[in-house]
Write an enzyme that holds these catalytic residues in place. Structure first.
Site, mmCIF file in Angstrom:
data_model
loop_
_atom_site.group_PDB
_atom_site.id
_atom_site.type_symbol
_atom_site.label_atom_id
_atom_site.label_comp_id
_atom_site.label_asym_id
_atom_site.label_seq_id
_atom_site.Cartn_x
_atom_site.Cartn_y
_atom_site.Cartn_z
ATOM 1 N N ASP A 219 -0.337 62.547 49.977
ATOM 2 C CA ASP A 219 -1.477 61.782 50.461
ATOM 3 C C ASP A 219 -1.363 61.502 51.951
ATOM 4 O OD1 ASP A 219 0.671 60.360 49.134
ATOM 5 O OD2 ASP A 219 -0.321 58.503 49.661
ATOM 6 N N TYR B 225 -1.651 74.377 36.972
ATOM 7 C CA TYR B 225 -2.392 75.634 36.864
ATOM 8 C C TYR B 225 -1.771 76.589 35.840
ATOM 9 C CZ TYR B 225 -5.120 74.334 40.937
ATOM 10 O OH TYR B 225 -5.974 73.680 41.797
ATOM 11 N N LYS C 218 4.592 65.004 46.103
ATOM 12 C CA LYS C 218 4.330 63.625 45.684
ATOM 13 C C LYS C 218 5.563 63.104 44.953
ATOM 14 C CE LYS C 218 1.631 60.023 45.398
ATOM 15 N NZ LYS C 218 1.448 59.175 46.590
#
Length: 473
Positions: free
Chosen positions: A333, A161, A232
Site C-alpha cells: 500500500d 491467480y 504485504k
C-alpha cells in the site's frame, strides 16, 4: 512442428525460433504466431502488424522478415472450433516459442477462466513484465509524468491467480471449512464463517526466486540501479512476508558481488563515515528504538551488523556499495503512494501476482493509461507479448482505438528477439506522432490542439515518422 495449426498452414519460407543452452537462436525469417484478439483486437492487430512489418523492413532492408502464423483463442476460436483455447494454439506457441496477442474476452463470475491466466499456467510463463514510461505529449493526471520509468516484474503463476477456490455453500467449501475450523484453527480465537467462499494463496520459494532472479538480471542488463521487492508482509507474514525474505535470499546467494541491500548500505555508510564506529553504535543507528529494545533483540541486530561487515566490508565498503544494485523492499500500500509522490526513486519492481496486477495499472495511469502500456509473459524458453487492456467490444470494428499497447508490446518482442533496431523505430515513430499531436480519440479528447486519427491513420503516421526519423538521422 506440425504442418498446420487449427487448419492454418505453417509459412513455408519461415523457420522456428530455437532455444537451447539457455539462449534463443532467431532465424532471419522467424515464424511468429499471433492471436488477433477479441473486440477491438481486430482493428488494433491490423494496424500493429503494418507497423511491425514496416519497422523490420526499414531496420534490415529486406534481410529479415516476419513469417506470421495466425492462431486462435477467445471468441474467434470459440466461433470456429467451439473451444476458447484450442490445443493447437498452445502447441503453436510451444513449438515456435515467441508469440504476440491482442486482448481476449474473459467473463466475470461464472463461465470460462481467464484465457490469459490459462496460457501463463500451461506454458509456465512465470514473469509478467510491464515496462511503464512516459511519451512526451501524452495527457497525464500528474504534474511530472516524465518521472515514471519503471519495469514491473510480476510473478505470474502463483498467489490467488492459481485459481484454487471453492464457492460459498458448496459441499467442497463446507468440507474445507470444517477442516480449517475444527483442525487447523482449533484452540485459537479464529474461526471462518460457515457461509464463506474460500480461496488458497500459494506462494513458494521456487516461484519467488525465479521471478526475483529475472528482475535483478534485467537491472544488470539494462543499467538500472534499484530493484524493489513489493509485498504485504506486515500482515501476510508467511506468504507475502516470505516473498520478501526469499527475494533477499536469492539476491545475496546469486548476485552477492553485484548487489547491496538497503540495510547493508546503511551499515556500510555508517562505517564509511566513522571507521571507529563500534558494532553496537552502528546497530543503534540502523534500528530505531535500539536502546530500549530487549537484550535478545539488541544481540540480533548487533549480529546482523557484524555479519554484514565481515561478509562484504572489504568488497562493498569504502563507498564501493554505491556502485552496486540496491535491493530494497516496500509495503504494497505504501508503494501506491510512493509512485505518485516519488516515482523517480523506483526503477525495477519485483512483486507477487496480485500486487503486481494492481501496481502495473496504477503506474500506467500516470503515463496515459493502458492504451500506452505494453506487456509480456516470459518463461524459460518462451515469450508471449500482449496488449494490457481489455477488448472494449462497443468500439470493435470502428477503427478508433489506440493501438499503442500492442505496438509497444511488439517493440518489447523485437528486443526479446535481439532485433533492437526495429524496436527503436517503433518507439520513435510513436513518440514523434504523439509530439505532432496526431493521436487517436482517447488522447485527442484530452490534448488541446490535437488532430484525431483513426487507428489505421495512426499506424500510417507512425510508419511515415519512422521514415522521417531515419532520413533525419
Amino acid at each position: 512442428m506440425q504442418p498446420s495449426y487449427n487448419g492454418v498452414a505453417v509459412p513455408a519460407d519461415g523457420k522456428p525460433v530455437d532455444y537451447s543452452a539457455g539462449a534463443f537462436r532467431v532465424p532471419d525469417r522467424p515464424i511468429l504466431p499471433f492471436i488477433e484478439g477479441d473486440g477491438t483486437g481486430r482493428d488494433i492487430w491490423k494496424a500493429s502488424r503494418l507497423v511491425f512489418d514496416a519497422a523490420v523492413e526499414k531496420a534490415f532492408s529486406g534481410r529479415r522478415r516476419i513469417a506470421w502464423l495466425e492462431i486462435f483463442a477467445g471468441e474467434k476460436a470459440f466461433n470456429r472450433f467451439h473451444e476458447w483455447l484450442p490445443d493447437d494454439t498452445v502447441s503453436a506457441i510451444r513449438d515456435f516459442r515467441v508469440a504476440i496477442k491482442g486482448p481476449l474476452t474473459t467473463p466475470v463470475g461464472g463461465g470460462i477462466r481467464s484465457l490469459n491466466v490459462a496460457l501463463r499456467q500451461i506454458l509456465d510463463l512465470y514473469a509478467c513484465v510491464r515496462p511503464v514510461r512516459y511519451f512526451a505529449g501524452v495527457p497525464s493526471p500528474v504534474k511530472h509524468p516524465e518521472r515514471m520509468d519503471v519495469v514491473i516484474f510480476r510473478e505470474n503463476t502463483e498467489d490467488v491467480y492459481a485459481g484454487i477456490e471453492w464457492e460459498s455453500g458448496t459441499p467442497a467449501a463446507k468440507k474445507l471449512l470444517d477442516f480449517l475450523n475444527n483442525d487447523m484453527l482449533r484452540g485459537t480465537k479464529k474461526q471462518i464463517r460457515a457461509d464463506s467462499a474460500v480461496g488458497i494463496k500459494p506462494m513458494s520459494p521456487f516461484g519467488t526466486k525465479r521471478l526475483v532472479r529475472c528482475a535483478i538480471q534485467h537491472a544488470l542488463d539494462h543499467d538500472r540501479h534499484i530493484v524493489t521487492i513489493v509485498h504485504k508482509g506486515n500482515i501476510q507474514k508467511f506468504t507475502e512476508g516470505a516473498f520478501r525474505d526469499w527475494g533477499y535470499q536469492l539476491a545475496r546467494d546469486e548476485f552477492r558481488a553485484q548487489i547491496v541491500t538497503e540495510r547493508e548500505s546503511w551499515i556500510l555508510e555508517n562505517k564509511d563515515k566513522n571507521p571507529a564506529l563500534s558494532v553496537e553504535q552502528n546497530a543503534a543507528l540502523i534500528e530505531p528504538g535500539f536502546e530500549s529494545a530487549t537484550p535478545e533483540f539488541q544481540k540480533q541486530i548487533c549480529a546482523e551488523v557484524k555479519a554484514t561487515l565481515d561478509a562484504i566490508g572489504a568488497s562493498h565498503g569504502r563507498g564501493q556499495w554505491k556502485t552496486k544494485i540496491l535491493i530494497n523492499d516496500r509495503i504494497a500500500d505504501s508503494v501506491f503512494q510512493q509512485i505518485l509522490l516519488r516515482a523517480d526513486e523506483y526503477q525495477v519492481f519485483a512483486t507477487p501476482n496480485l500486487n503486481g496486477d494492481y501496481l502495473s495499472d496504477a503506474c500506467a495511469a500516470q503515463v496515459g493509461g493502458l492504451g500506452m502500456a505494453p506487456g509480456a509473459n516470459i518463461g524459460d524458453g518462451y515469450g508471449v507479448f500482449e496488449a494490457t487492456h481489455g477488448t472494449a467490444p462497443k468500439y470493435a470494428d470502428k477503427d478508433v482505438i489506440n493501438p499503442s499497447s500492442v505496438m509497444l508490446s511488439g517493440a518489447m518482442m523485437f528486443d526479446f528477439l535481439g532485433w533492437p533496431e526495429a524496436a527503436r523505430l517503433i518507439e520513435a515513430g510513436i513518440a514523434r506522432t504523439i509530439q505532432q499531436k496526431r493521436v487517436t480519440y482517447d488522447l485527442e479528447r484530452l490534448l488541446p490542439g490535437s488532430t484525431k486519427l483513426r487507428t489505421s491513420e495512426f499506424a500510417a503516421a507512425i510508419i511515415a515518422n519512422m521514415a522521417a526519423g531515419a532520413s533525419a538521422a
